[in-house]
Design a protein around this motif. Sequence first.
Motif, PDB file in Angstrom:
ATOM      1  N   THR A  84       1.292  -0.600   0.426  1.00  0.00           N
ATOM      2  CA  THR A  84       0.036  -0.105  -0.318  1.00  0.00           C
ATOM      3  C   THR A  84       1.114   1.085   0.098  1.00  0.00           C
ATOM      4  OG1 THR A  84      -1.255  -0.555   1.355  1.00  0.00           O
ATOM      5  CG2 THR A  84      -1.648   1.019   1.099  1.00  0.00           C
ATOM      6  N   ILE A  85       0.451   2.377  -0.841  1.00  0.00           N
ATOM      7  CA  ILE A  85       1.271   3.489  -1.424  1.00  0.00           C
ATOM      8  C   ILE A  85       0.270   4.727  -0.598  1.00  0.00           C
ATOM      9  CG2 ILE A  85       2.874   4.493  -2.548  1.00  0.00           C
ATOM     10  CD1 ILE A  85       3.229   1.984  -4.085  1.00  0.00           C
ATOM     11  N   LEU A  86       1.189   5.241   0.448  1.00  0.00           N
ATOM     12  CA  LEU A  86       0.615   6.841   0.296  1.00  0.00           C
ATOM     13  C   LEU A  86       1.229   7.845   0.147  1.00  0.00           C
ATOM     14  CD1 LEU A  86      -0.563   5.260   4.049  1.00  0.00           C
ATOM     15  CD2 LEU A  86      -2.516   4.827   2.058  1.00  0.00           C
ATOM     16  N   VAL A  87       0.282   8.375  -0.690  1.00  0.00           N
ATOM     17  CA  VAL A  87       0.696   9.704  -1.137  1.00  0.00           C
ATOM     18  C   VAL A  87       0.127  10.955  -1.059  1.00  0.00           C
ATOM     19  CG1 VAL A  87       1.857  10.872  -3.513  1.00  0.00           C
ATOM     20  CG2 VAL A  87       1.402   7.981  -3.033  1.00  0.00           C
ATOM     21  N   THR A  88       1.030  12.071  -0.284  1.00  0.00           N
ATOM     22  CA  THR A  88       0.650  13.335  -0.511  1.00  0.00           C
ATOM     23  C   THR A  88       0.908  13.869  -0.979  1.00  0.00           C
ATOM     24  OG1 THR A  88       0.759  12.833   2.476  1.00  0.00           O
ATOM     25  CG2 THR A  88       0.458  15.401   1.215  1.00  0.00           C
ATOM     26  N   ALA A  98       4.386  13.712  -5.218  1.00  0.00           N
ATOM     27  CA  ALA A  98       4.791  14.196  -3.491  1.00  0.00           C
ATOM     28  C   ALA A  98       5.460  14.902  -2.985  1.00  0.00           C
ATOM     29  CB  ALA A  98       4.512  12.965  -3.767  1.00  0.00           C
ATOM     30  N   THR A  99       4.587  15.663  -2.251  1.00  0.00           N
ATOM     31  CA  THR A  99       5.441  15.869  -1.159  1.00  0.00           C
ATOM     32  C   THR A  99       5.692  14.984   0.144  1.00  0.00           C
ATOM     33  OG1 THR A  99       3.570  16.722   0.120  1.00  0.00           O
ATOM     34  CG2 THR A  99       4.330  18.129  -1.197  1.00  0.00           C
ATOM     35  N   SER A 100       5.131  14.293   0.260  1.00  0.00           N
ATOM     36  CA  SER A 100       5.286  12.502   1.405  1.00  0.00           C
ATOM     37  C   SER A 100       4.911  11.708   0.858  1.00  0.00           C
ATOM     38  CB  SER A 100       5.020  12.946   2.722  1.00  0.00           C
ATOM     39  OG  SER A 100       3.838  13.060   2.946  1.00  0.00           O
ATOM     40  N   VAL A 101       5.918   9.992   1.014  1.00  0.00           N
ATOM     41  CA  VAL A 101       5.532   9.129   0.746  1.00  0.00           C
ATOM     42  C   VAL A 101       5.487   7.564   1.539  1.00  0.00           C
ATOM     43  CG1 VAL A 101       5.737   7.244  -1.176  1.00  0.00           C
ATOM     44  CG2 VAL A 101       5.878   9.840  -2.067  1.00  0.00           C
TER      45      VAL A 101
END
Length: 390
Positions: free
Chosen positions: A52-56, A361-364
């Motif tokens: 699961t890749i959470l991208v901001t 993205a700004t954070s991953v």
Amino acid sequence: MAKRAASTKHERVAHTSHGVSLPLYRRIVLIFAALVAAMLFVVLYVLTVRATILVTSVQKEISSEFLVGAVLIPTREQEVQAIIRSGSLGRTQTFIASGEGGQLVEEKANGTVTLQNISSRVQPLVATTRLLSAEGVLFRLDRSVTVPANGTVKASVHADQVGLSGEIAPTRFTIPGLAQSRQAEVYATSAEAFTDGTATKKAISEQEILSAKNTLQAALVSDAESMLREQLENDLTGEVFSIEVESVDLSVEPGTSTDSFDVTMSVKVIGVFYDRAALETIAKRQLYQGLGDGQDFFTIDTQGMKVDVDRVDEATSHATLRVVLVGRAITSQTSDALDPARFIGMSQKEVTFLLLDPGVATSVDVNFFPFWVRHVPRLVDRVSVKLQAP
């Protein structure tokens, strides 16, 4: 003996004719069990493994500035319904000087004396009669007085010269205008120090005048806008005003010393009352034209939409409005940059670099399951890429 040997030979043949030997059979069973276990492990791995890749997403401000027609009956795509009203108001308002920027000026010090007469005859004294202090400072009576015989009377006096020299301590005064012998009988004393040898004159600055103009203009515009709203007889929810100062007069010039001044002003206000919902629809359409591939809007600030009057023609009831709408765009969930196939076989570090380096993205945050997994599965359907709210 020959018979027993023949029997043993018969048993061996019978054993080999009915199947494999027991050790070989066990070996086959173990191999089969191992294959089944391996297949079960593969099946369980396929069913449970996931990444699961959470991208901001990076946010990007996109703005749209355009002109739109405001008319009574819209007939074009870039027009909205509007009604135009106008009116003028004028007023004179008095402003109290703040005293800022004032200047120190010399004045005539003043105070109160007690005139004494120790003789048996009255002594009249006219206004401006001189009184000389023991320190040699000259003062004059403010108005005429009569000092009764064997009595006293209080009188106000002022210094003959301006400046601090008139601010003297309590003392005794002689009256030089009387005869020398009479000066011993009629004289004056003071009980308190004299003051006001200097004073601050309020000078009106240019900044103070500008502030007064702005204050009066704001009040006139507010009243004019309310007046125009009262004339409106429909449900148009948008409004914008054009302001014109027709005249302005001042009672003083900058630098004048005064306690107050007047500002007289007349303003003309033109109100354009328009269909805000229709304008927002046009503004959003214009804004979406600036949206790049692989982007979507996170927020569109319709409440902060800026509307100004660019031109107005009262004769034809037509106005041109300049509109600015701002939105904040993020990477779309359907963007190629977030395609799960891009990350197959990658480590957490590689996935993070792939999204951060190009500014997607700004954070991953990358999560693997089960815990021993260290790379993104090679099965696309086991990879999930999710966008998080910025």
